[in-house]
Design a protein around this motif. Structure first.
Motif, PDB file in Angstrom:
ATOM      1  N   ALA A   1      -3.664   4.591   2.068  1.00 59.04           N
ATOM      2  CA  ALA A   1      -4.806   3.963   1.899  1.00 59.04           C
ATOM      3  C   ALA A   1      -5.253   3.704   3.389  1.00 59.04           C
ATOM      4  CB  ALA A   1      -4.615   2.365   1.366  1.00 59.04           C
ATOM      5  N   HIS A   2      -6.603   3.128   3.478  1.00 59.93           N
ATOM      6  CA  HIS A   2      -6.723   2.973   5.087  1.00 59.93           C
ATOM      7  C   HIS A   2      -7.073   1.497   5.251  1.00 59.93           C
ATOM      8  CE1 HIS A   2     -11.135   1.774   4.534  1.00 59.93           C
ATOM      9  NE2 HIS A   2     -11.225   2.597   3.469  1.00 59.93           N
ATOM     10  N   VAL A   3      -6.944   1.050   6.519  1.00 63.79           N
ATOM     11  CA  VAL A   3      -6.923  -0.526   7.025  1.00 63.79           C
ATOM     12  C   VAL A   3      -7.800  -0.720   7.825  1.00 63.79           C
ATOM     13  CG1 VAL A   3      -4.696  -1.302   6.130  1.00 63.79           C
ATOM     14  CG2 VAL A   3      -4.805  -0.282   8.524  1.00 63.79           C
TER      15      VAL A   3
ATOM     16  N   HIS B   1     -11.825  -6.029   1.801  1.00 58.96           N
ATOM     17  CA  HIS B   1     -11.080  -5.628   0.414  1.00 58.96           C
ATOM     18  C   HIS B   1     -11.040  -4.075   0.668  1.00 58.96           C
ATOM     19  CE1 HIS B   1     -10.711  -8.945  -2.016  1.00 58.96           C
ATOM     20  NE2 HIS B   1     -12.027  -9.141  -2.135  1.00 58.96           N
ATOM     21  N   ASP B   2     -12.090  -3.467   1.129  1.00 57.36           N
ATOM     22  CA  ASP B   2     -12.203  -1.843   1.454  1.00 57.36           C
ATOM     23  C   ASP B   2     -11.176  -1.645   2.847  1.00 57.36           C
ATOM     24  OD1 ASP B   2     -12.756   0.713   2.001  1.00 57.36           O
ATOM     25  OD2 ASP B   2     -14.706   0.447   1.834  1.00 57.36           O
ATOM     26  N   ASP B   3     -10.014  -1.362   2.925  1.00 53.16           N
ATOM     27  CA  ASP B   3      -9.444  -0.711   1.846  1.00 53.16           C
ATOM     28  C   ASP B   3      -8.123  -1.648   1.745  1.00 53.16           C
ATOM     29  OD1 ASP B   3      -8.777   0.829  -0.204  1.00 53.16           O
ATOM     30  OD2 ASP B   3      -7.717   2.209   0.978  1.00 53.16           O
ATOM     31  N   ARG B   4      -8.070  -3.071   2.223  1.00 51.81           N
ATOM     32  CA  ARG B   4      -6.790  -3.523   2.153  1.00 51.81           C
ATOM     33  C   ARG B   4      -6.391  -3.946   0.878  1.00 51.81           C
ATOM     34  NH1 ARG B   4      -9.779  -6.314   7.370  1.00 51.81           N
ATOM     35  NH2 ARG B   4      -9.543  -4.305   8.585  1.00 51.81           N
TER      36      ARG B   4
ATOM     37  N   LYS C   1      -9.559   4.462  10.714  1.00 52.66           N
ATOM     38  CA  LYS C   1     -10.489   5.391  11.129  1.00 52.66           C
ATOM     39  C   LYS C   1     -11.108   6.210   9.823  1.00 52.66           C
ATOM     40  CE  LYS C   1     -10.497   5.082  15.796  1.00 52.66           C
ATOM     41  NZ  LYS C   1     -10.077   3.802  15.863  1.00 52.66           N
ATOM     42  N   GLU C   2     -10.749   5.553   8.672  1.00 52.63           N
ATOM     43  CA  GLU C   2     -11.388   6.360   7.633  1.00 52.63           C
ATOM     44  C   GLU C   2     -12.868   6.116   7.551  1.00 52.63           C
ATOM     45  OE1 GLU C   2     -12.747   7.041   3.705  1.00 52.63           O
ATOM     46  OE2 GLU C   2     -12.919   5.000   4.535  1.00 52.63           O
ATOM     47  N   GLU C   3     -13.188   4.920   7.990  1.00 54.51           N
ATOM     48  CA  GLU C   3     -14.651   4.665   7.813  1.00 54.51           C
ATOM     49  C   GLU C   3     -15.682   5.569   8.765  1.00 54.51           C
ATOM     50  OE1 GLU C   3     -15.693   3.034   5.516  1.00 54.51           O
ATOM     51  OE2 GLU C   3     -14.383   1.537   4.711  1.00 54.51           O
ATOM     52  N   ILE C   4     -14.936   6.164   9.809  1.00 54.20           N
ATOM     53  CA  ILE C   4     -15.682   6.940  10.703  1.00 54.20           C
ATOM     54  C   ILE C   4     -15.225   8.335  10.577  1.00 54.20           C
ATOM     55  CG2 ILE C   4     -16.526   4.996  12.171  1.00 54.20           C
ATOM     56  CD1 ILE C   4     -14.384   5.846  14.245  1.00 54.20           C
TER      57      ILE C   4
ATOM     58  N   SER D   1      -5.521   6.111  -2.198  1.00 49.27           N
ATOM     59  CA  SER D   1      -6.457   4.943  -2.702  1.00 49.27           C
ATOM     60  C   SER D   1      -7.519   4.583  -1.770  1.00 49.27           C
ATOM     61  CB  SER D   1      -5.500   3.920  -2.848  1.00 49.27           C
ATOM     62  OG  SER D   1      -4.621   4.091  -4.243  1.00 49.27           O
ATOM     63  N   ASP D   2      -8.649   4.099  -2.474  1.00 50.00           N
ATOM     64  CA  ASP D   2      -9.720   3.530  -1.579  1.00 50.00           C
ATOM     65  C   ASP D   2     -10.455   2.811  -2.758  1.00 50.00           C
ATOM     66  OD1 ASP D   2     -11.340   2.857   0.373  1.00 50.00           O
ATOM     67  OD2 ASP D   2     -11.813   4.903   1.221  1.00 50.00           O
ATOM     68  N   VAL D   3     -11.406   2.036  -2.245  1.00 52.11           N
ATOM     69  CA  VAL D   3     -12.006   1.168  -3.282  1.00 52.11           C
ATOM     70  C   VAL D   3     -13.132   2.121  -3.910  1.00 52.11           C
ATOM     71  CG1 VAL D   3     -11.686  -1.106  -2.076  1.00 52.11           C
ATOM     72  CG2 VAL D   3     -13.813   0.432  -1.560  1.00 52.11           C
TER      73      VAL D   3
HETATM   74 ZN   LIG Z   1     -12.688   2.909   1.974  1.00 52.26          ZN
END
Ligand SMILES: [Zn+2]
Length: 465
Positions: A98-100, A263-266, A293-296, A340-342
């Motif tokens: 998952a990403h934080v 919440h995305d993605d904690r 860095k998932e969001e970018i 896992s991701d939202v």
């Molecule tokens: Zn995410």
């Protein structure tokens, strides 16, 4: 075929477990608003559960064996928790990922300026945000300032009850006729997302030729110097994130949901870490991977595309005596992963964007997305039917409520995750996660039943996959 609402089946004891889990999660979400803080807290959780720093193991020249638990951190922004099983590692791992990192505004390197007798900090947004969300709302500043002498100053202002907060102003409705006629994407220019941080000048003599030209900004800098011992130039080497101020809270009169930032993605990372440390003896080695860095686009030294994961696996395999390059390749290819991701929770107000047979409903349990992507599954990892069957069986055996879903209607949009990156090794990967409303807004909504089912599903996967 419709999936049931998870709430209906709960016993009083399960409700108690659910509340305990969500209480811990709310605290995690409220206190860890940056990827660095999530990793720091993750390490603390792991150490309390008996995990040892891999660097210490290497430095002490120790070997590793079944039952050992180690963690590895990467630049303070990624974390890998490993619980060694009894089976040879080349048979593969059961992996949760998952990403934080969460969408936010980052301070620019040269952020401070004064205008209209106010002090400001200029920002550059991170990830997919709607600029108009960020105005007229209380904000906090969280991050680090790294000084040339090698010391790091932690900044965390705006979340404690007696802290000051910050804000970005919005144009008053009375003067907004032009703004209100613009498309939403142009209503607030991302370049004017400037955070107001001061409104009072330093005192000076008008005749003094050395009087500060920007006395309000000077006051801000003076306070910063006094309280944190940093200079304006130190912003050059800082990572300060502008995030919504305030804690995550129960939502709804029935307290069935949580309203929170990130919440995305904690909402996947926290239950994953908890499942990892609560699963004791395993046959197949279990790994939980928390990334940045998932969001970018998962790029950079701390994104999923970096070699951190592979390098760490190689280190561990060497320490257990399975140090051939082929064993490493086999281990990676034979692994199984829940990436896992939202998911996009079905939103009745925007029902037209969803196809309800294949939408994620709030409260119907852990989501599985066989594929993601956009424009004909573009950029997606499409999990094998054989693997989906295995995952279904694990969830059913463990009595975990789950639902299968897509992000929205075909061609309504799309999105990506870290799944395709891990799939490059040839391992089985499926996208999973928790449904949220208002994804990427300042305050996102998750249903407690989904968080609980995610935790139960992750635990079952580590134990049975
Ligand atoms: Zn995410």
């Amino acid at each position: 075929m419709e999936r049931p609402c998870a709430w209906k089946k709960y016993t009083p004891q399960q409700i108690e477990e659910l509340e305990e889990l969500c209480h811990g999660y709310k605290q995690f979400l409220s206190e860890n608003k940056t990827e660095r803080l999530c990793v720091k807290t993750g390490i603390k959780m792991a150490e309390e559960a008996g995990y040892v720093d891999l660097e210490t193991v290497i430095a002490e020249g120790r070997d590793l064996k079944a039952g050992d638990k180690v963690y590895a951190a990467n630049h303070g922004k990624d974390l890998m928790l490993v619980n060694l099983g009894t089976a040879p590692l080349e048979q593969g791992f059961n992996i949760l990922g998952a990403h934080v990192d969460s969408p936010r505004l980052d301070l620019k390197q040269n952020p401070a300026f004064e205008a209209g007798d106010m002090a400001y900090l200029d920002t550059h947004y991170y990830g997919g945000v709607k600029s108009y969300h960020w105005v007229a709302s209380p904000l906090a500043l969280v991050g680090v300032i790294c000084k040339k002498d090698g010391t790091t100053v932690d900044i965390n202002i705006g979340d404690k009850a007696d802290d000051p907060v910050f804000t970005i102003s919005d144009l008053l409705i009375h003067l907004s006729s032009e703004q209100m006629s613009k498309p939403a994407k142009d209503a607030v220019d991302a370049e004017i997302l400037d955070v107001i941080v001061g409104g009072r000048p330093v005192k000076f003599d008008e005749d003094d030729k050395d009087a500060p030209k920007e006395p309000v900004k000077q006051m801000f800098l003076d306070i910063l110097k006094e309280q944190y011992d940093v200079e304006e130039e130190d912003f050059l080497s800082a990572e300060i994130e502008v995030v919504p101020a305030g804690p995550a809270r129960d939502m709804g009169l029935d307290r069935s949901m949580i309203l929170g930032y990130g919440h995305d993605d904690r909402v996947c990372a926290y239950p994953s870490m908890l499942a990892q440390i609560n699963v004791a003896d395993v046959e197949r080695t279990s790994i939980t991977l928390i990334v940045d860095k998932e969001e970018i686009g998962s790029v950079g030294a701390t994104g999923m595309t970096s070699r951190f994961f592979e390098n760490t696996v190689a280190e561990i395999m060497t320490l257990v005596g399975e140090d051939s390059p082929l064993a490493l390749r086999r281990a990676l290819a034979c692994s199984r992963m829940l990436s896992s991701d939202v998911s996009a929770g079905f939103d009745p107000g925007y029902a037209g964007k969803f196809e309800t047979k294949n939408a994620a409903f709030m409260g119907r349990g852990l989501c599985f997305n066989k594929y993601t992507g956009s424009r004909g599954k573009g950029g997606s990892n499409d999990a094998d039917a054989e693997y989906v069957a295995l995952v279904r069986d694990i969830m059913d055996e463990a009595g975990v409520d789950f639902q299968t879903c897509e992000l929205g209607r075909v061609n309504a949009g799309g999105g990506g995750t870290i799944a395709y990156i891990m799939a490059k090794y040839g391992m089985n990967v499926i996208d999973s996660g928790v449904a949220v409303l208002s994804m990427h807004a300042l305050w996102e909504v998750a249903n407690k039943a989904d968080i609980y089912e995610a935790y139960r599903g992750y635990k079952a996967f580590l134990e049975r996959a």
